[in-house]
Design an enzyme around this catalytic site. Structure first.
Site, PDB file in Angstrom:
ATOM      1  N   ASP A  24      -1.204   1.989   5.335  1.00 61.99           N
ATOM      2  CA  ASP A  24      -0.088   2.328   4.799  1.00 61.99           C
ATOM      3  C   ASP A  24       0.212   3.833   5.231  1.00 61.99           C
ATOM      4  OD1 ASP A  24       0.185   0.064   3.277  1.00 61.99           O
ATOM      5  OD2 ASP A  24      -0.471   0.839   1.393  1.00 61.99           O
ATOM      6  N   HIS A  68       0.144  -6.344   2.370  1.00 65.30           N
ATOM      7  CA  HIS A  68      -0.382  -5.138   1.998  1.00 65.30           C
ATOM      8  C   HIS A  68      -1.321  -4.447   2.941  1.00 65.30           C
ATOM      9  CE1 HIS A  68       1.507  -4.305  -1.798  1.00 65.30           C
ATOM     10  NE2 HIS A  68       1.400  -5.897  -2.260  1.00 65.30           N
TER      11      HIS A  68
END
Length: 421
Positions: free
Chosen positions: A173, A143
């Protein structure tokens, strides 16, 4: 449909934050984006609180609506052979396919890059992954925080003797994944206009995050005698007293007086021209303590008034609610109101940060879709008649919009906690 990307058809198989933020930019700029979602749960973000009361249960998550306005949704089971046939049919008339599965997942299902390229040689396939389509970590899960830690960016963020500090925004991200994907897709579309051929766009969020360190990496790579760069000791992240956040009487302000003219303006404004030569002193020095005391003696509003009088790159540190209510945000149309079915009051979301003078985008063109809301319409456009669509539904290969009382699938823990990236 209007906008600079009108006529561009995008199939978005991604979920959560990186891919959907990329396709949001494309949709706001006029592209026709169709979310291809799993019939059971769809994009996991649909079930992330907080929720907007009154909307369809599969389209009421505020985080989901923030990323998925201006898109259509079709629910397709890619594990079903007839579902994969649907994806092939949609790919034949699409310009872009965006996905964020681990490398090889779609290949094993028979609908990977090479297979769909055979169906449509003009197709641009953009894969957003943590560590890329090749290399030693291609299959590794992760992540945002993991990509930042592997890239070196996290280690450089924070105070010298404190822990690494995570950003409130997901830098890898969004900055390393979504934005790089959008640039890659636009570059591939431009090149296709010359060659007539599509291509694979390989975006690794680790690579994208690392690229944000371009200047620091150049310094580290090309000065073999310099010590390694370390947290809190970089010029633009705490090492200079002229470029730091400072506590004031009732909050925080930032001073960005990097150029000598701005530092002189601040020093003269506070009546301390003796500090002009101390601009680049480090934290902990006598000069730094004196500057801290000067800032602590005034309120944030007083410093705002000071900044209006003295051009010195000084701004208040606003909380998010304050920033969203600011005149700057209103003037730049960075909050838009969107009518969501079933919701009495418009849903307010962030607007499009790209302002085009002649062919502007439209961030409030259409609401966020319910799961499978456009299944029938998308299939009809792909050439399926009513009987064929009914047969696909009966086989479980596709699904239309669920009933208004739909709920998160039972037993799935991910449906009961925030999912942001």
């Amino acid at each position: 449909m209007s906008g600079p990307l009108a006529g561009v058809r995008v199939l978005d198989l991604s979920r959560l934050l990186p891919g959907p933020f990329c396709s949001l930019l494309l949709a706001d700029l006029g592209a026709e984006v169709t979310k291809v979602e799993d019939p059971g749960m769809g994009d996991y973000l649909r079930w992330s609180p907080p929720f907007v009361a009154g909307a369809h249960p599969t389209a009421r998550s505020a985080p989901f609506l923030a990323l998925n306005r201006n898109k259509r949704s079709i629910a397709v089971d890619l594990k079903h052979e007839r579902g994969r046939e649907v994806l092939r049919a949609l790919a034949r008339t699409s310009d872009v396919l965006l996905e964020s599965f681990r490398p090889g997942v779609l290949d094993r299902l028979g609908v990977g890059w090479e297979q769909l390229r055979a169906e449509n040689p003009r197709l641009i396939w953009c894969a957003v992954t943590g560590y890329g389509q090749d290399g030693p970590d291609r299959d590794r899960a992760g992540h945002d925080i993991n990509y930042l830690s592997r890239s070196g960016l996290l280690a450089l963020t924070g105070d010298p003797d404190g822990p690494p500090v995570s950003s409130a925004a997901q830098i890898a991200d969004v900055g390393g994944g979504a934005l790089m994907a959008a640039v890659g897709i636009l570059a591939a579309l431009h090149e296709r206009a010359r060659s007539g051929e599509g291509q694979l766009v390989d975006v690794a969020m680790h690579d994208g995050a690392l690229s944000w360190l371009a200047m620091l990496a150049a310094q580290q790579l090309n000065d073999p005698d310099a010590p390694p760069l370390r947290r809190g000791r970089l010029p633009l992240s705490g090492a200079l007293l002229c470029y730091r956040p400072y506590r004031c009487a009732d909050g925080w302000v930032t001073l960005g007086a990097l150029e000598p003219k701005f530092w002189r303006a601040w020093c003269r404004g506070v009546g301390r021209e003796d500090l002009v030569e101390r601009q680049f002193d480090p934290p902990g020095s006598d000069a730094h303590r004196e500057v801290e005391a000067i800032f602590a003696a005034r309120t944030r509003d007083q410093w705002a008034a000071f900044a209006a009088e003295h051009d010195c790159c000084l701004e208040p540190v606003l909380e998010l609610d304050e920033a969203l209510a600011s005149e700057l945000v209103r003037a730049r149309e960075m909050v838009v109101a969107l009518d969501q079915p079933g919701v009495a009051a418009p849903v307010r979301l962030l607007g499009l940060p790209i302002k085009l003078g002649r062919t502007p985008g439209d961030p409030a063109r259409a609401p966020g879709p319910a799961l499978g809301e456009h299944t029938d319409a998308v299939l009809a456009e792909a050439g399926y008649d009513a009987d064929a669509i009914a047969a696909l539904k009966a086989a479980g290969a596709v699904r239309g919009a669920p009933p208004a009382d739909a709920a998160a699938p039972d037993g799935d823990a991910t449906a009961r906690r925030p999912l942001l990236g």
